[in-house]
Enzyme design. Structure first.
Site, PDB file in Angstrom:
ATOM      1  N   LYS A   1       1.511  -6.802   0.920  1.00 28.10           N
ATOM      2  CA  LYS A   1       2.137  -8.202   0.742  1.00 28.10           C
ATOM      3  C   LYS A   1       1.417  -8.858  -0.544  1.00 28.10           C
ATOM      4  O   LYS A   1       0.058  -8.874  -0.576  1.00 28.10           O
ATOM      5  CB  LYS A   1       1.866  -8.962   1.814  1.00 28.10           C
ATOM      6  CG  LYS A   1       3.155 -10.024   2.012  1.00 28.10           C
ATOM      7  CD  LYS A   1       4.445  -9.562   2.362  1.00 28.10           C
ATOM      8  CE  LYS A   1       4.653  -9.729   3.763  1.00 28.10           C
ATOM      9  NZ  LYS A   1       5.990  -9.039   3.910  1.00 28.10           N
TER      10      LYS A   1
ATOM     11  N   THR B   1       3.272  -4.383   5.907  1.00 28.48           N
ATOM     12  CA  THR B   1       2.849  -5.526   4.965  1.00 28.48           C
ATOM     13  C   THR B   1       2.849  -6.838   5.569  1.00 28.48           C
ATOM     14  O   THR B   1       2.154  -7.768   5.475  1.00 28.48           O
ATOM     15  CB  THR B   1       3.865  -5.641   3.323  1.00 28.48           C
ATOM     16  OG1 THR B   1       5.059  -6.128   3.973  1.00 28.48           O
ATOM     17  CG2 THR B   1       3.926  -4.140   2.959  1.00 28.48           C
TER      18      THR B   1
ATOM     19  N   HIS C   1      -2.075 -19.933 -34.011  1.00 26.35           N
ATOM     20  CA  HIS C   1      -1.974 -20.285 -35.138  1.00 26.35           C
ATOM     21  C   HIS C   1      -1.835 -21.653 -35.464  1.00 26.35           C
ATOM     22  O   HIS C   1      -0.634 -22.290 -34.904  1.00 26.35           O
ATOM     23  CB  HIS C   1      -1.165 -19.279 -36.101  1.00 26.35           C
ATOM     24  CG  HIS C   1      -1.221 -18.086 -35.997  1.00 26.35           C
ATOM     25  ND1 HIS C   1      -2.572 -17.507 -36.571  1.00 26.35           N
ATOM     26  CD2 HIS C   1      -0.617 -17.092 -35.416  1.00 26.35           C
ATOM     27  CE1 HIS C   1      -2.349 -16.328 -36.178  1.00 26.35           C
ATOM     28  NE2 HIS C   1      -1.265 -15.781 -35.751  1.00 26.35           N
TER      29      HIS C   1
HETATM   30  O1  LIG Z   1      -9.203 -14.235 -36.976  1.00 25.58           O
HETATM   31  C1  LIG Z   1      -8.331 -13.674 -37.528  1.00 25.58           C
HETATM   32  N1  LIG Z   1      -8.244 -12.128 -37.313  1.00 25.58           N
HETATM   33  C2  LIG Z   1      -7.145 -11.245 -37.840  1.00 25.58           C
HETATM   34  O2  LIG Z   1      -7.169 -10.154 -37.743  1.00 25.58           O
HETATM   35  C3  LIG Z   1      -6.037 -12.462 -38.473  1.00 25.58           C
HETATM   36  N2  LIG Z   1      -5.094 -11.766 -39.245  1.00 25.58           N
HETATM   37  C4  LIG Z   1      -4.324 -12.865 -39.509  1.00 25.58           C
HETATM   38  O3  LIG Z   1      -3.216 -12.930 -40.111  1.00 25.58           O
HETATM   39  N3  LIG Z   1      -5.098 -13.939 -39.234  1.00 25.58           N
HETATM   40  C5  LIG Z   1      -6.229 -13.636 -38.641  1.00 25.58           C
HETATM   41  N4  LIG Z   1      -7.139 -14.296 -38.264  1.00 25.58           N
END
Ligand SMILES: O=c1[nH]c(=O)c2[nH]c(=O)[nH]c2[nH]1
Length: 304
Positions: free
Chosen positions: A12, A57, A260
């Site tokens: 389960k 289960t 990012h």
């Molecule tokens: O810390 C990072 N590693 C990467 O491999 C990478 N590649 C990227 O475009 N930015 C970053 N930043």
């Protein structure tokens, strides 16, 4: 042409269980999501329709809830070990049990109200707010001989607003990325770490809760203290720091999405962006993954 029944397991999944301890007015709660997967001598169940070797289960689900009462939940790891041993040691056809547990944590609600229901330091003994942060994870596997415990966490979101650079990388005709000498570094940590503990010869269990607290702290401290030239380098320091400080752990696996933060072009508005205004992109993202383990230890944490 003959076909072969390959790896199979059953049980389960996602038993959502809340265990309340009402031993005093200061209640305690454990909130778990427990998944059971059993394997063993189950060919007949698949091939002939005989269920003689099948522990339903439904029974595995009932066992999870009954054990919460009978044995309590000191830690997810200890609970998982007790369950895994029960299924394998008490059912001859079952040779292996894997218990996966997610744990959600709750903080106490504090209020200045001082009526009788309250238990001091403004804490309400029975009122909780779910912690919006990370989830604690664990996976316990028992094969009748030894126990393997992999603990972890996911969704631990962290950010450094400086001390991160990224430059000197390969450049080709598709490169547009600008070199960064002072960027934001942010990630949502998924970490798993394996214990040396095997449960053989009555070996004492580590203090799982204490270990978790310290591993989490070392991951955070390494993230904060590393002057980073890449997220890969930060990953390595996080894993290394856990191994250097926690002798009970022998392998650490990290999955670090690079959340990012892109500088916004403010020139059209006649403004200079002095590393202050960013667009936080949620996807796509770089995904940096790696294992750090002690020399001589064969890594076992599966690559996701
Ligand atoms: O810390 C990072 N590693 C990467 O491999 C990478 N590649 C990227 O475009 N930015 C970053 N930043």
């Amino acid at each position: 042409m003959a076909h072969v029944l390959g790896q199979n397991q059953y049980g389960k999944a996602e038993n959502r269980i809340v265990r309340v301890y009402r031993d005093s007015t200061r209640h305690e709660i454990k909130d778990l999501n427990v998944s059971v997967a059993l394997s063993g001598d189950l060919d007949d169940v698949h091939l002939t329709g005989s269920n003689a070797n099948c522990l339903p289960t439904d029974t595995t689900k009932n066992t999870v809830f009954a054990f919460a009462k009978e044995y309590g939940i000191e830690s997810a790891e200890q609970f998982g070990i007790t369950l895994a041993k029960h299924f394998v040691d008490n059912n001859e056809p079952i040779h292996r049990a894997r218990i996966r547990i997610e744990e959600y944590t709750w903080d106490r609600i504090k209020t200045p109200d001082n009526s009788a229901r309250f238990i001091g330091s403004e804490e309400v003994g029975h009122s909780f707010v779910r912690n919006g942060g990370e989830t604690r994870t664990s996976e316990i596997v028992y094969d009748g001989e030894s126990v393997q415990v992999i603990s972890g966490l996911k969704d631990l979101v962290v950010m450094n607003s400086t001390n991160s650079e990224f430059w000197g990388y390969i450049k080709d005709k598709y490169t547009t990325l600008q070199e960064a000498y002072d960027r934001i570094l942010a990630t949502q940590v998924t970490a798993r770490w394996k214990y040396g503990f095997t449960g053989k010869d009555d070996e004492a269990q580590p203090n799982w809760n204490r270990s978790y607290t310290h591993v989490r702290r070392h991951l955070l401290e390494a993230f904060a203290e590393t002057y980073s030239y890449s997220l890969q380098q930060t990953l390595h320091s996080m894993g290394t720091r856990v191994l250097n400080n926690r002798s009970e752990v022998d392998e650490v696996r990290l999955e670090l999405p690079n959340k990012h933060h892109f500088l916004v072009d403010l020139e059209p508005f006649g403004l200079k962006n002095d590393n202050e205004v960013y667009y936080a992109a949620d996807r796509m993202y770089g995904l940096i993954e790696g294992t750090v383990h002690r020399e001589g230890v064969v890594p076992v944490i599966p690559v996701a």
